[in-house]
Structure formats: structure tokens, C-alpha cells
Design a protein around this motif. Structure first.
Motif, PDB file in Angstrom:
ATOM      1  N   ASP A 257       0.850  -1.198   0.000  1.00 47.00           N
ATOM      2  CA  ASP A 257       0.000   0.000   0.000  1.00 47.00           C
ATOM      3  C   ASP A 257       0.882   1.245   0.000  1.00 47.00           C
ATOM      4  N   LEU A 258       1.147   1.797  -1.174  1.00 43.09           N
ATOM      5  CA  LEU A 258       2.036   2.948  -1.283  1.00 43.09           C
ATOM      6  C   LEU A 258       1.358   4.265  -0.947  1.00 43.09           C
ATOM      7  N   THR A 259       0.080   4.230  -0.568  1.00 39.20           N
ATOM      8  CA  THR A 259      -0.585   5.450  -0.105  1.00 39.20           C
ATOM      9  C   THR A 259      -0.391   5.657   1.391  1.00 39.20           C
ATOM     10  N   ASP A 283       6.467  16.164   1.922  1.00 36.78           N
ATOM     11  CA  ASP A 283       5.880  14.836   1.838  1.00 36.78           C
ATOM     12  C   ASP A 283       4.723  14.887   0.856  1.00 36.78           C
ATOM     13  N   ALA A 284       4.782  14.057  -0.183  1.00 36.66           N
ATOM     14  CA  ALA A 284       3.737  14.065  -1.207  1.00 36.66           C
ATOM     15  C   ALA A 284       2.461  13.385  -0.749  1.00 36.66           C
ATOM     16  N   GLU A 324      -0.655  11.290  -6.571  1.00 38.27           N
ATOM     17  CA  GLU A 324      -1.926  10.571  -6.466  1.00 38.27           C
ATOM     18  C   GLU A 324      -2.242   9.845  -7.775  1.00 38.27           C
ATOM     19  N   ALA A 325      -1.971  10.501  -8.900  1.00 36.80           N
ATOM     20  CA  ALA A 325      -2.176   9.837 -10.187  1.00 36.80           C
ATOM     21  C   ALA A 325      -1.335   8.563 -10.257  1.00 36.80           C
ATOM     22  N   ASP A 418      -8.397  13.309 -13.144  1.00 34.39           N
ATOM     23  CA  ASP A 418      -9.126  13.188 -11.882  1.00 34.39           C
ATOM     24  C   ASP A 418      -8.323  13.750 -10.718  1.00 34.39           C
ATOM     25  N   ALA A 419      -7.022  13.497 -10.684  1.00 37.28           N
ATOM     26  CA  ALA A 419      -6.182  13.992  -9.584  1.00 37.28           C
ATOM     27  C   ALA A 419      -6.113  15.517  -9.592  1.00 37.28           C
ATOM     28  N   PHE A 420      -6.044  16.123 -10.759  1.00 33.10           N
ATOM     29  CA  PHE A 420      -6.030  17.585 -10.851  1.00 33.10           C
ATOM     30  C   PHE A 420      -7.404  18.149 -10.469  1.00 33.10           C
ATOM     31  N   ARG A 421      -8.474  17.490 -10.938  1.00 35.03           N
ATOM     32  CA  ARG A 421      -9.833  17.960 -10.637  1.00 35.03           C
ATOM     33  C   ARG A 421     -10.071  17.989  -9.134  1.00 35.03           C
ATOM     34  N   ARG A 422      -9.594  16.966  -8.426  1.00 39.08           N
ATOM     35  CA  ARG A 422      -9.818  16.871  -6.980  1.00 39.08           C
ATOM     36  C   ARG A 422      -9.132  18.004  -6.216  1.00 39.08           C
TER      37      ARG A 422
END
Length: 677
Positions: A257-259, A283-284, A324-325, A418-422
Motif C-alpha cells: 500500500d504505497l498510499t 511529503d507528497a 496521487e495519479a 481526476d487527480a487535478f480535478r480533486r
């Protein structure tokens, strides 16, 4: 038995050099000590005394390490990476106290970063040329070639490291630590920024980006400096995934789980703790909770993009979107493995993951990270040459990837959108948010006159391609390129500059396409003449480059890319509204006067010798152009002036006061101030 001499032997493809995977802090912890060092594989630079060989320093084709410490007024002995004993043991042992290892470390990481760029871009990296002072009334060279980026491992006694556009150098500092938690780091211990992979990769990326887009260090809108910082962080982050031992370790630790919290998404841990932070510098994925001092994942907030202005903090929004992407792409790629490993439940059994599963997950993570990094780097060729925004960059990512990869089977492009939209990042000028609407218009439709003129220019560019396509010497590439750009030789129009002036002079369609002006109205709009006795408007041609890339399906892209940049002198009223024009370089800059730039990136398809994309930030008001009225884009002028002179804009006010950046002053050392702590 015949024995080959060294000159007859095949050269090794790369040179192995040991170094820190992140920074020295990992070597002091039991759980991270085994992954604290790695072996960098750097493209082999030859042994010998002739040009192009690696010499003590190290001094090679791309970089020149000069180890002078002004604090103690001492030159440290340069490391000789061709020494047989050093070669035999894959470089010097990692050491915080050995200046020669510091030299080895900066060389290894800088060259690794350069290699990643060249692989993605499909061409050699060239540093930004040195601007030369112009003598009034004389036609003097505008710039000179910079062969090597200079790297100073011990340049200053300060908690700072930065790229200097003026010196064409990377300057690394060292300082005494003042940790917030003394159990993490010893107080007053020396911290060397030149021993951090992330800091070295970050600063090298600044230098490469400056060589590609020289106007991206001008704060024309809140995104420009933030983009420089974010993009440099993105490159440093995704290079973590090229470290096999680290990747395997973090896959095991996070159970795939890299998140969750892990080293791969963190930057400059030692530096962050040494300046009083509780975690890494950036930290990303998450952050340390100020109350609990525990790590927690970041939650995207669309409001931050509208309110956060400090370049690093604003840049972290873009970094988080890209990361996130990546994590969503990775999850999709390993979803079948997770189902198999969990018997379809999606919940892995307790205990350590099987080694085979760890290896497969790591392999997929490395592939996804490499693909995302290449997408991000390739997109630089599809960005406007001035005044970039995060929305422009999203469009560039989508267009560049669509050009090279026809079948987006993993939905990489949708994941980015989607990542940019969020995070509330939307490009201007589009009506819907989709892959198709975000792509820049391909092969714009023009009238016969403009189309024929551009076709002639396309054929001219094919000639450039034929002369340069097999050239590997970077200086010759620069010289051939400069020759093909040339504007005047003995007052005769030549080169690409001359072709544009001759074929597209007074072309209304070309002005609509680029947002730049070649019509006689240029004299009224604060544009300089292209020469002292010229009746043509000035504009610059930048970054003429040959691009050859091969996609994952074997599709090949052969293109010529260059940028047109034009400037106009504008005057402002005291209330920040547009007042009129002045001519830059003629007399003193008027009160509230500054230079406003427009630009267009032009991409030609070499197979058809036709223009494929024109990606523009107009100098002219495109709405008025529809009625053939040539006026400056006063809306963008007022936005830029207001941003640069608004003291309430967090992050730019102190910056402008420090450097005197206002409407008329040139930037000095933007990254020195941005990176100070």
C-alpha cells in the motif's frame, strides 16, 4: 592466447558509484540502515586526456565539480573516479566526513537525473546559455554556449542549496542541525545538503528546466515559481523508484500500500529534521500532525489552489496531484495480484508478504513510476514558453502522452485529470473536462497562404533535421542550431528567424495562431525592431530541438520543436490599470513600466513537414484579433502587474522586496531566496 588491449576492449555501458539512497540519516537507524546506500549506475565517460573524458573533480561532458569552501578558504582535493582502486570498489565508501565522497555523490545523482531527462525527451540535455551584455550600436553575440554545469559541494555555510541561473551552477550549503526532536538527530551535528539525493536531483532539475524554458523563473503568475519547485520535486520523488533495494523494502513495509507512510513519497528527511521540522522537508502523501506529532495522510482541498501562494506550498499541490495519479495507476496495475494473493477478498493474510509477491508488486510500481516520470518530462515540450499555469501543464501531459501512446489501456490520462480535478486545478479556455477537450488542437486549419508559408518552413526544418540527426557532440548541436535560427547575416535575412519574417510578414492568420505580431502595428505596441536599422519587429526563437521518441507500442514520433517569444513595453496607472506603451531598451523605464511577454511553442511533424501544434500565451488580445484589431492583452497585463505588486499575495511580497522584482527589474538569484531556511 590473444589479449585485448584497453583500447580494443569494449567500453562498459555504465560506471558504478556508491552513494546514499536518500541521505545519511537512514544509515543511523536499524530498520533503514540496510537500504541507506545504493549503487548508482552512471553512463560511462571515457578514461584518458582527450576531450570528453572524465577527469578528476569529477569533470565530465555535462558537469564540472569544483570543491572550494569559502568558509575556510580551501580547495579540497578533487576525486579521481578513474583511479583503479576506486573503480574496483564501485567508488568511494559513503562518508559524511570525506569531501571526495561528497564530490562523487553530487556527480552520481546529477548524471542520473540527466540520463532520465534524455531518455524521456529523446535528445541531449543542453544548459541555458550565458546571456552577454549588448553594446549599443554594435551587433554583438547575444549568448554563449555553456558546456558544463558547475557544482560546488561546499559553497556556503547555510541551510540552503540552490541553482544559480547567473553562475550556471549548483551551490550546496552545510550547517549545524537544530532538530525539534533530539532523538531523531544529534544537535549541532553538521548536515551537508550535497549528501541528499533529493536535494541534488531537485537542483539539477532546476538547471535542466532553465535550459528548456528560460522564462519560467519569472513570477508572472502564482503558478510559475511553484511549477519550478513542484517539477523539481516530482523528478526527485520518482527517482526513488529506480532504487530496487529501497523499493522492495518499502513494498514489504507497507504490504503493497504505497498510499500509506513510506520513504518513497518523502523528500530530504535529514534536512527537514535538521532545520526543526518533525518529518521530511516535503511529503507528497501526508504530513505530521502538529498536535499528535503523528503522520497523517493529506486530504485534497480545492480551496488551497485558490488561496495558497507561497511557491513551495503551492507547488506541493501539484506534486500531490501527480503522486496521487501514480498511486492510482499502481493500484490498477496490481489489482489482479492483490486478488490472487487474497483469494479474491482483497484483504491480505497477516504476516510478511511472500517474496515473489513483493518482487511482482515492486516491478509494477517501478514500471508505473517510470511511465509517470516520462509523461511528466515529455510534457515540458508541450508547454507555452512563458507564464505557465498548472492547467497548462495538465493539457501538456495529456497532449504529449496522446501523441506517443495511442492506446491508453490503463487510463493513465483519465487518472491525471481526476487527480487535478480533486484539487480544483482546471485549465482556462475549455468548456468540458475530458481527454479530448484537454488536448491542444492538432494540425490547425489555416488559409492557403499561411499554410503554404508554414509548409516551406517545415521543409526548412527538415534540412535542420538532416544536419543534426546523427550529431552527438553537444557543442556542435548548439552551434548547428544557432546557425539555423540566425536572423541576419550581412543584413540579409537568414535561418528560421528570416524565414518567418519573410514568409509570414503581415500574415493575419499567423498572428491569430500565435498571438504574436508581425504586422506594422508592432511599432505602436511597444515592440522593439529586430535590428537598429530594421523595419521588422523583434522576437526570439528559443529551444529549437529535434525530437525522436518511440512509444511502448513501437509508435515513433519525429518532431521539431521551437518557441517564439515576443516582448512589449507597457505602462500602468497607479491603480494598476493599463496606461499605454513604451519601447524597451530605449531610454529609462518609465514609472510603473515593465516588459510583458507573449509566446508560442510550435511543434512540426517531420513526416509531413507540417505544423502540428501551436501552444500559445498570446501577447495580443485574441478576442480583438477576431475583428483584425491589434491590441495588447490588457487583461493578462493587469493580472501580472497586480500579482507582482500586491503585498498581500503571500510568498511573492517578501520575494519581491528581497530581489527588487517589480515590473521592471531583472531577476538575480530567484532560487537562492526560495530555498533559504
Amino acid at each position: 592466447m590473444n589479449t585485448l588491449t584497453p583500447s580494443q576492449s569494449k567500453k562498459p555501458p555504465f560506471r558504478k558509484l556508491r552513494g546514499y539512497s536518500f541521505d545519511p540519516a537512514l544509515s543511523l537507524k536499524i530498520d533503514t540502515a540496510p537500504i541507506s546506500t545504493i549503487v548508482y549506475k552512471v553512463r560511462w565517460e571515457d578514461i584518458g586526456d582527450h576531450e570528453g573524458c572524465l577527469k578528476p573533480g569529477p569533470v565530465g561532458e555535462y558537469v564540472e565539480v569544483i570543491d572550494y569552501d569559502p568558509t575556510v578558504k580551501k580547495f579540497y582535493t578533487p576525486v579521481n573516479l578513474n583511479d583503479p582502486y576506486i573503480l574496483a570498489q564501485d567508488g568511494l565508501d559513503p562518508s559524511e566526513s570525506n569531501p571526495q565522497f561528497h564530490q562523487q555523490m553530487v556527480y552520481a545523482v546529477a548524471m542520473t537525473t540527466i540520463q532520465n531527462f534524455e531518455r524521456a525527451l529523446g535528445r541531449k540535455v543542453l544548459w541555458a546559455p550565458q546571456r552577454l551584455a549588448q553594446v549599443t550600436g554594435k551587433r554583438t553575440p547575444y549568448e554563449e554556449y555553456i558546456a558544463k554545469l558547475r557544482i560546488y559541494p561546499h559553497a556556503l555555510r547555510d541551510a540552503n542549496a540552490y541553482y544559480s541561473p547567473q553562475k550556471k551552477s549548483l551551490l550546496f550549503g552545510y550547517f549545524s542541525s537544530a532538530p525539534a526532536d533530539e532523538t531523531i538527530q544529534m544537535p549541532a551535528s553538521l548536515v551537508f545538503t550535497c549528501l541528499s539525493h533529493d536535494i541534488i536531483a531537485h537542483e539539477t532539475t532546476h538547471a535542466i528546466l532553465d535550459g528548456m524554458h528560460r522564462h519560467y523563473n519569472e513570477p508572472t503568475n502564482p503558478d510559475v515559481l511553484a511549477f519550478h519547485e513542484a517539477f523539481s520535486d516530482i523528478v526527485a520523488l520518482f527517482q526513488h523508484f529506480t532504487f530496487p533495494e529501497v523499493l522492495l523494502s518499502q513494498i514489504r513495509k507497507t504490504r503493497g500500500d504505497l498510499t500509506s507512510e513510506n520513504l518513497l513519497g518523502q523528500l530530504a528527511q535529514q534536512f527537514g529534521s535538521a532545520i526543526g521540522s518533525y518529518g521530511s522537508l516535503r511529503d507528497a502523501l501526508g504530513e505530521i500532525d502538529e498536535e499528535t506529532k503523528k503522520w497523517k495522510p493529506k486530504v485534497p482541498k480545492a480551496s488551497e489552489y485558490r488561496t495558497v501562494m507561497e511557491p513551495h506550498a503551492r507547488g506541493s499541490i501539484l506534486v500531490a496531484a501527480v503522486f496521487e495519479a501514480f498511486t492510482n495507476i499502481y493500484k490498477d496495475r496490481v489489482s489482479d495480484l492483490m486478488r490472487i494473493a487474497s483469494n479474491g477478498t482483497g484483504i491480505l493474510a497477516q504476516g510478511e508478504l511472500p517474496p515473489d509477491l513483493v518482487n511482482r508488486l515492486a516491478s509494477e510500481a517501478a514500471k508505473a513510476a517510470d511511465h509517470v516520470l516520462q509523461m511528466c518530462i515529455r510534457a515540458l515540450d508541450y508547454c507555452p514558453p512563458v507564464d505557465i499555469t498548472f492547467g497548462d501543464y495538465l493539457r501538456a501531459i495529456i497532449t504529449a502522452d496522446s501523441d506517443l501512446v495511442a492506446d491508453d489501456s490503463h487510463n493513465y490520462r483519465l487518472v491525471f485529470i481526476d487527480a487535478f480535478r480533486r484539487r480544483g486545478i482546471y485549465p482556462k479556455g475549455i468548456k468540458t473536462l475530458s481527454v479530448e477537450s484537454l488536448q491542444f488542437v492538432a494540425e490547425p486549419v489555416l488559409g492557403p497562404d499561411a499554410q503554404n508559408a508554414l509548409n516551406v518552413i517545415g521543409e526548412f526544418l527538415r534540412g535542420y533535421r538532416n544536419e543534426i540527426m546523427y550529431e552527438q557532440d553537444r557543442k556542435k548541436i548548439y552551434e548547428i542550431t544557432k546557425k539555423h535560427i540566425a536572423s541576419y547575416t550581412n543584413m540579409t535575412k537568414t535561418g528560421l528567424h528570416g524565414q518567418i519574417l519573410e514568409k509570414l510578414d503581415n500574415s493575419f492568420e499567423f498572428e491569430q495562431l500565435t498571438g504574436l505580431i508581425l504586422d506594422q502595428d508592432w511599432k505602436k505596441l511597444g515592440v522593439n525592431p529586430s535590428g537598429a536599422s530594421s523595419d521588422d519587429p523583434s522576437f526570439q526563437i528559443q529551444n529549437l530541438r529535434l525530437v525522436s521518441r518511440v512509444g511502448p507500442d513501437g509508435d515513433q514520433v519525429n518532431q521539431i520543436i521551437f518557441s517564439l517569444v515576443q516582448r512589449s513595453g507597457v505602462r500602468m496607472n497607479d491603480d494598476g490599470t493599463f496606461a499605454g506603451h513604451y519601447t524597451p531598451g530605449v531610454g529609462e523605464v518609465p514609472a510603473n513600466g515593465f516588459e510583458f511577454r507573449g509566446g508560442c511553442t510550435m511543434i512540426f511533424d517531420l513526416e509531413k513537414a507540417q505544423l502540428k501544434y501551436a501552444i500559445t500565451k498570446p501577447l495580443l488580445n485574441t478576442d480583438k484579433l477576431a475583428f483584425q484589431i491589434r491590441e495588447i492583452d490588457t487583461g493578462r497585463v493587469e493580472q501580472q502587474y497586480g500579482y507582482q505588486n500586491n503585498d498581500t499575495m503571500m510568498g511573492i511580497s517578501d520575494y519581491s522586496h528581497y530581489f527588487g522584482i517589480g515590473a521592471s527589474d531583472a531577476l538575480n538569484e530567484p532560487f537562492a531566496f526560495l530555498h533559504s531556511h
